[in-house]
Write a protein that holds these residues in place. Structure first.
Motif, short mmCIF file in Angstrom:
data_model
loop_
_atom_site.label_atom_id
_atom_site.label_comp_id
_atom_site.label_asym_id
_atom_site.label_seq_id
_atom_site.Cartn_x
_atom_site.Cartn_y
_atom_site.Cartn_z
N ASN A 177 1.30 -0.87 -0.26
CA ASN A 177 -0.37 0.02 -0.30
C ASN A 177 0.69 1.16 -0.06
O ASN A 177 0.12 2.07 -0.61
CB ASN A 177 -0.82 -0.37 0.93
N ALA A 178 1.81 1.07 0.98
CA ALA A 178 2.64 2.57 1.06
C ALA A 178 2.89 2.57 -0.32
O ALA A 178 3.68 4.08 -0.76
CB ALA A 178 3.46 1.93 1.80
N ARG A 179 4.15 1.17 -1.03
CA ARG A 179 4.02 2.00 -2.95
C ARG A 179 3.58 2.15 -3.52
O ARG A 179 3.34 3.32 -4.54
CB ARG A 179 4.98 0.86 -2.43
N GLU A 180 1.76 1.90 -3.55
CA GLU A 180 0.91 2.34 -3.85
C GLU A 180 0.55 3.86 -4.22
O GLU A 180 0.81 4.41 -4.67
CB GLU A 180 -0.05 1.56 -3.45
N ASN A 181 0.56 4.27 -2.97
CA ASN A 181 0.39 5.64 -2.11
C ASN A 181 0.82 6.11 -3.23
O ASN A 181 1.54 7.68 -2.93
CB ASN A 181 0.13 5.85 -0.85
N ALA A 182 2.91 5.98 -2.61
CA ALA A 182 4.43 6.52 -3.11
C ALA A 182 4.16 7.10 -4.28
O ALA A 182 4.48 7.93 -5.09
CB ALA A 182 4.91 5.98 -2.42
N ASP A 183 3.20 5.85 -5.09
CA ASP A 183 3.97 6.54 -7.07
C ASP A 183 2.11 6.85 -7.31
O ASP A 183 2.05 8.04 -7.94
CB ASP A 183 3.34 5.48 -7.65
N ARG A 184 1.09 7.07 -6.49
CA ARG A 184 -0.06 7.93 -6.43
C ARG A 184 0.61 9.80 -6.38
O ARG A 184 0.09 10.44 -6.61
CB ARG A 184 -0.94 7.67 -5.85
#
Length: 279
Positions: A177-184
């Motif tokens: 989830n943190a990686r997804e939010n970083a990309d976002r």
């Protein structure tokens, strides 16, 4: 993987106490309600008997009715979207979902989808941590975010100019989830890792360390944070109550850290300590 949601009816005073008690059982995400709070834990770590034992300790204060239900991982976003509202922190930081319009006139805009991770900014500890971050120089710094949850503090560090940010959490879905939010948030350079403080063994020192976890983990891991902090570097902590601050201060003094300041909201605290400059 499924999670157990425990909904407890309790006054504000005892809700805070019960949240602290349940966190000791492995509950790691909490959400306040009008009648009390909701607590979440992985299904295979849940013990209803242990929950009942906690509630029984406070029978003198009255009854604390509770209900439990199982929530599938993929259903978390749907539940969250029903209740999530945009947030403005310190008049500078917008925290919103991607289905909310981008606000005008804010210095920093963070888009978060939490899944089962902790850290939308709505909990007092996340807000307090961001407020403290706004007072610290991140420009060109190497930053560590321990117990990163959604990655919101790591993303904030990047927006504040950090050159390198390492984010660590013990749950695999949280790392995802943190990686997804970083990309976002156009912060794909964030280095998000699975593990606990032991993964820092071979790491070079950090200029700034952020840790929003809970009192017991902080007390246990503060020696590692101190070792991995550059001289004159700040250590920003949260995830504990006002009455716990003296314990953190005592531990910090033992480790040679200097207490600088703290801020609180609804009995939650975020404190800044600093490692002395080298002589």
């Amino acid at each position: 993987m499924s999670f157990i949601e425990v909904t407890v009816t309790a006054t504000t005073e005892y809700a805070e106490i019960l949240i602290a008690e349940l966190s000791e059982l492995g509950f790691d995400t909490f959400q306040e309600t009008e009648e009390g709070f909701q607590a979440y834990i992985e299904e295979d770590r849940f013990s209803e008997e242990a929950v009942q034992e906690v509630l029984a300790r406070y029978q003198f204060a009255g009854e604390f009715p509770y209900q439990t239900r199982s929530i599938a991982k993929q259903n978390w976003n749907e539940e969250w979207e029903k209740n999530f509202e945009p947030l403005l922190i310190a008049g500078q930081v917008s925290v919103r979902a991607d289905f909310h319009p981008k606000p005008e006139g804010v210095a920093y805009d963070i888009v978060i989808t939490p899944k089962m991770s902790f850290g939308t900014g709505h909990h007092e500890t996340t807000t307090l941590m961001i407020e403290n971050q706004l007072t610290l120089n991140h420009e060109g710094k190497r930053v560590l975010d321990m117990g990163c949850g959604t990655g919101i503090l790591a993303i904030m560090a990047k927006l504040l100019g950090a050159q390198e940010v390492v984010a660590v959490d013990i749950e695999d879905w949280t790392v995802e989830n943190a990686r997804e939010n970083a990309d976002r948030n156009d912060c794909s350079s964030l280095d998000v890792r699975l593990g606990d403080a032991s993964v820092l063994a071979s790491e070079a020192p950090f200029d700034l360390i952020l840790a929003n976890i809970n009192r017991n983990v902080l007390l246990e891991d503060m020696p590692v944070y101190t070792q991995k902090l550059q001289p004159n570097g700040p250590l920003v902590l949260s995830g504990f109550y006002t009455e716990d601050l003296p314990l953190l201060q005592e531990r910090a003094t033992e480790l040679g850290l200097i207490f600088e300041s703290s801020r609180n909201k609804n009995n939650w605290v975020s404190a800044i300590f600093r490692k002395p400059a080298s002589k």
